[in-house]
Design a protein around this motif. Sequence first.
Motif, PDB file in Angstrom:
ATOM      1  N   ILE A 165       0.826  -1.216   0.000  1.00  0.00           N
ATOM      2  CA  ILE A 165       0.000   0.000   0.000  1.00  0.00           C
ATOM      3  C   ILE A 165       0.855   1.259   0.000  1.00  0.00           C
ATOM      4  O   ILE A 165       0.499   2.257  -0.611  1.00  0.00           O
ATOM      5  N   PHE A 166       1.996   1.190   0.651  1.00  0.00           N
ATOM      6  CA  PHE A 166       2.838   2.386   0.760  1.00  0.00           C
ATOM      7  C   PHE A 166       4.029   2.304  -0.196  1.00  0.00           C
ATOM      8  O   PHE A 166       4.617   1.242  -0.377  1.00  0.00           O
ATOM      9  N   GLY A 205       3.188   8.363   1.798  1.00  0.00           N
ATOM     10  CA  GLY A 205       3.266   8.064   0.371  1.00  0.00           C
ATOM     11  C   GLY A 205       2.519   6.782   0.025  1.00  0.00           C
ATOM     12  O   GLY A 205       2.925   5.703   0.420  1.00  0.00           O
ATOM     13  N   LEU A 206       1.441   6.904  -0.729  1.00  0.00           N
ATOM     14  CA  LEU A 206       0.557   5.776  -1.054  1.00  0.00           C
ATOM     15  C   LEU A 206       0.641   5.448  -2.545  1.00  0.00           C
ATOM     16  O   LEU A 206       0.794   6.334  -3.382  1.00  0.00           O
ATOM     17  N   TRP A 207       0.442   4.174  -2.871  1.00  0.00           N
ATOM     18  CA  TRP A 207       0.482   3.734  -4.263  1.00  0.00           C
ATOM     19  C   TRP A 207      -0.767   4.120  -5.057  1.00  0.00           C
ATOM     20  O   TRP A 207      -0.836   3.848  -6.269  1.00  0.00           O
ATOM     21  N   ALA A 208      -1.751   4.712  -4.431  1.00  0.00           N
ATOM     22  CA  ALA A 208      -3.037   4.963  -5.105  1.00  0.00           C
ATOM     23  C   ALA A 208      -2.896   5.698  -6.438  1.00  0.00           C
ATOM     24  O   ALA A 208      -3.717   5.530  -7.339  1.00  0.00           O
ATOM     25  N   PHE A 209      -1.855   6.502  -6.581  1.00  0.00           N
ATOM     26  CA  PHE A 209      -1.691   7.296  -7.801  1.00  0.00           C
ATOM     27  C   PHE A 209      -1.403   6.464  -9.038  1.00  0.00           C
ATOM     28  O   PHE A 209      -1.594   6.936 -10.161  1.00  0.00           O
TER      29      PHE A 209
END
Lengths: 460, 460
Positions: A165-166, A205-209
């Motif tokens: 996730i991060f 910092g998240l992987w969502a992008f």
Amino acid sequence: MTSSNPVLNAVCDDSDVNHTRELAAFLARLSYTDLPDAVLARTEDLFLDWLGSALASQGAHPIPLFERYAAKMGPASGPAAILVSGQRSSAYFAALVNAASSHLVEQDDLHNSSVLHPATVVFPAVLAAAQDLGKSGQALLLAAVAGYEAGIRIGEFLGRSHYRIFHTTATVGTLAAAVAVGKLMEFDQEAFINLLGSAGTQAAGLWAFLRDAADSKQLHTAKAAADGLLAAYLTADGLTGARDILEGEQGMAAGMSSDARPACLSDRLGSRWALLETSFKFHASCRHTHPAADALLLLMQREGLSHQHIARVVTRVHQGAIDVLGRVHVPQTVHQAKFSMGTVLGLIAVHGKAGLTEFDELALNDLAVAALRDKVSMVLDAEVDSAYPQRWLGRVEVETTDGRVLQAAIDSPKGDPDNTLSREALEDKFRRLLAYAGALNADQADVLIQRVWGCVRRQA
Amino acid sequence: MTSSNPVLNAVCDDSDVNHTRELAAFLARLSYTDLPDAVLARTEDLFLDWLGSALASQGAHPIPLFERYAAKMGPASGPAAILVSGQRSSAYFAALVNAASSHLVEQDDLHNSSVLHPATVVFPAVLAAAQDLGKSGQALLLAAVAGYEAGIRIGEFLGRSHYRIFHTTATVGTLAAAVAVGKLMEFDQEAFINLLGSAGTQAAGLWAFLRDAADSKQLHTAKAAADGLLAAYLTADGLTGARDILEGEQGMAAGMSSDARPACLSDRLGSRWALLETSFKFHASCRHTHPAADALLLLMQREGLSHQHIARVVTRVHQGAIDVLGRVHVPQTVHQAKFSMGTVLGLIAVHGKAGLTEFDELALNDLAVAALRDKVSMVLDAEVDSAYPQRWLGRVEVETTDGRVLQAAIDSPKGDPDNTLSREALEDKFRRLLAYAGALNADQADVLIQRVWGCVRRQA
């Protein structure tokens, strides 16, 4: 606190010591004379490799946004250089812009088992601070080593659940950058403990992008380097931080990991040099695509295949590759194409390479690349997954148009520690990166190369 | 995505809509004329209350560290004011220092059900940006309302599991500050979606510092306001962010919550004004101590007790109070004393109040306060816990030295929306805060009060 990975369990067996304090003590006592020659030489290699990545993104979105932000919010001049523009600013904004720059073209280094890109966070912070504080090349190298050794161990500590996730380079990168600047400032153990607290509590910092091809990757490295530097300057001035930010019950592992292993934090400090395990990137794509790219290249050369002969490609991968690459099917931007396994294998199959130029010119609009992209699939492989993240194994299976099924395997993608790039290859990569951006001419590139190779000798 | 709290489940029942997009649409269309008079007036109240908190920390550690950092890394002058010093800088550094300042004396506002302190992150960002962009008082109020409405809903969305490990005012505060500045910049829905992505991926802040009395609380608010402002300026210049940073499978809830409720994000947008639910702080301590403090005060007045009559105090509390206050037994610093239930009740019992002066002069070295502190315990109470975080109930049980067991209960601590502070009380609090710091004289305080009360009327 247990892991399904027997290698990591063996490496990082737990005990009752306070690993954060051990790490801080090591960082405080580490001196230049402790560093083996191989570590010093590799740190220069990594520094040059980072410098090329930073310069190669000149003018490319979103880097000018960070430059304008620095110009608006920062001073009109200062001790630290913004590499892409040659402007000068305070250390904070130089770290911010240079870290954004050096993670854009996907050519910066990677440490396998931590899944951390150390250079893009450590060098921007430490270079800006060294310029601000007037430190020598040797002090810069020592500080960078400290940042690598701490960051890699903290990444390993947080484990695979964190990386799902991060974006570890963002979160852990904040601590790695902070440690590097703290070492430059000659922190003692107590200061390092406070520093880890103030850096760790900023870690984000998240992987969502990824699935939106948004610009956050550059924001992540920019903020990690700048926030780490901020933590170090404030700590030097007396700011205190949590003493147990990593292992504590309201700390990073508690909040952002489900498989943390505290013993990783102090794993063989002073005898294992984790920096030496760092990989250089050869292809200009996400590192998760490299094992398959190298295996496909090997298979096609071995079998004398051309891309027209390929009906189907199955790559057998680790779960992390699926998590990071599985979001994109038809890439919309060049940056997204670097996270598309199909596109990378398409470039390899059709054009034999996947460098910056191929991505810019061929990744989105070459019909043969697109055709091959649609023949590629990823499947989770138990062997590959259990070797990861220590080893990034490449396994591909190709079905040919005449019905044969062929396989190839590589155990060390090009650039890995046991398949590393020579200084000559690194210089060549550096010159290609600069030529790609039109950043500097050949003579200027040579001057920079010689300056970096001279860090060990240079005192100021 | 379910909760054990029936009230919140009733309020925030889930459905298939994309709540993030609904929230962004609301933020984009919200206009000054939509705001009820009560909302406008309360926003002025909150603004004055925040200003007092910011000015009251002048000279107190660690605020000068942030001032020096701004002076070192920022420009020598600029459009935005650093309140504690009167210096000017760029909007980024003004937001940074003012947000650090306004969370130090523990007198800033709180929204109950989100457990968010909105003012200390929203106003520093929006004031600095308004000064930079030359916006009117009305535009500032509208932007602040947007920040409150979004931040409170995001805090509710992330739920109690988030707050157990993460300092919501730090994490969610980054988004609240970003939204406020985005509204000041008149963002459309698309820009707000990108903005939430770039702010959410910077969201950080862990409670680990509490047990060490470390300085992270000020770092948290400083960074939340400044990072939110940075996200807004970069978004305005074209930086894109993750479109699903809140609800996505690699987003904030996935990484930092186990009881998130997406429907909270769009709960009654435009009809429920969450800003009106914000509480003003009366005592100068952590808000988790206030219900018990008010209940003890009530009991002692009702029974005519003095502290010498008290043998034991049991406070029946919600779990969040134990998580935040349960780390400190014998406080070592004034700031830590504000998180010590025993010390707060000691000040209340012995001196009848727990204001800034009492903390400075009596919290650590008054033997009667220390004696009472050691008689206080907290126990988890099912009724109190299930009402929380919508309602912060106060329940105390006192055993007297002559063997009686007395109880008292309050349902709305002083400063709660249904037990709020009048403008007269707010002005009095403001003057006390300024006098405490020696920040400004009485005439200057009056000028500021009149300026804030004039925001609605003032156009520039």
